[in-house]
Design a protein around this motif. Sequence first.
Motif, short mmCIF file in Angstrom:
data_model
loop_
_atom_site.label_atom_id
_atom_site.label_comp_id
_atom_site.label_asym_id
_atom_site.label_seq_id
_atom_site.Cartn_x
_atom_site.Cartn_y
_atom_site.Cartn_z
N TYR A 18 -9.11 1.19 1.90
CA TYR A 18 -9.98 0.45 2.82
C TYR A 18 -11.44 0.50 2.40
O TYR A 18 -12.19 -0.46 2.62
N GLY B 250 -11.37 -2.23 -0.17
CA GLY B 250 -10.88 -3.52 0.30
C GLY B 250 -11.71 -4.18 1.38
O GLY B 250 -11.92 -5.40 1.36
N THR C 107 0.83 -1.21 0.00
CA THR C 107 0.00 0.00 0.00
C THR C 107 0.86 1.26 0.00
O THR C 107 0.55 2.23 -0.70
N TYR D 37 -8.30 -4.90 -2.01
CA TYR D 37 -7.30 -3.89 -1.64
C TYR D 37 -6.48 -3.47 -2.86
O TYR D 37 -6.09 -2.31 -2.98
#
Length: 202
Positions: free
Chosen positions: A150, A153, A65, A112
């Motif tokens: 988020y 995901g 990420t 994600y």
Amino acid sequence: MSTAAAPVRSGGLPHAEGRGTLADLLPASRTKDIALVVGGAVLTGIAAQISVPVPGSPVPVTGQTFAALLVGTALGTRRGFLSLALYALAGMAGMPWFAEGTSGYAMPSFGYILGMLLAATVVGALARRGADRSVLRTAGSMVLGSAIIYAVGVPYLALATGMTLAQAVSAGLVPFLIGDALKAALAMGALPTAWKLIGRRG
């Protein structure tokens, strides 16, 4: 009434105080764009291998990420999107560079990756407007990018596993908040510093 033109660096490149991303400081060419897009995808794939399992969660802690947000910020909207799209499509096609050396799309954490694609595009657009040139603006950009990841995901995790949304939040968001804060702190230090160094050289 005349207006002052935005300062430029030699070669017609944007000055550190103008608009643009770090990648825009390099001489413009199609070859450069291709290299940056491929390089961003490779960087994300390498960072994904920095992986730590989280007990009770099908989603590990990774450097993925952070790399995705860094790629989007440094490359800008279009190149950031293309880089993460290449990463996602190659992984779906069998390139084992998702977290823990996996590939494909039949995994609970695939949402994600889709979120990273969207987040890289958004933070790239913000970076073109100077969002990576001060500590506070960089922090805001990283927080927004993480929230987007988020937002895609966690619901995907719930659908893929049959968890309730609350369970998905507990397994797929809460364990990662401290790590995300550390990643944001790294970006807050690195990106504005890079612009300051470039400004001094200019």
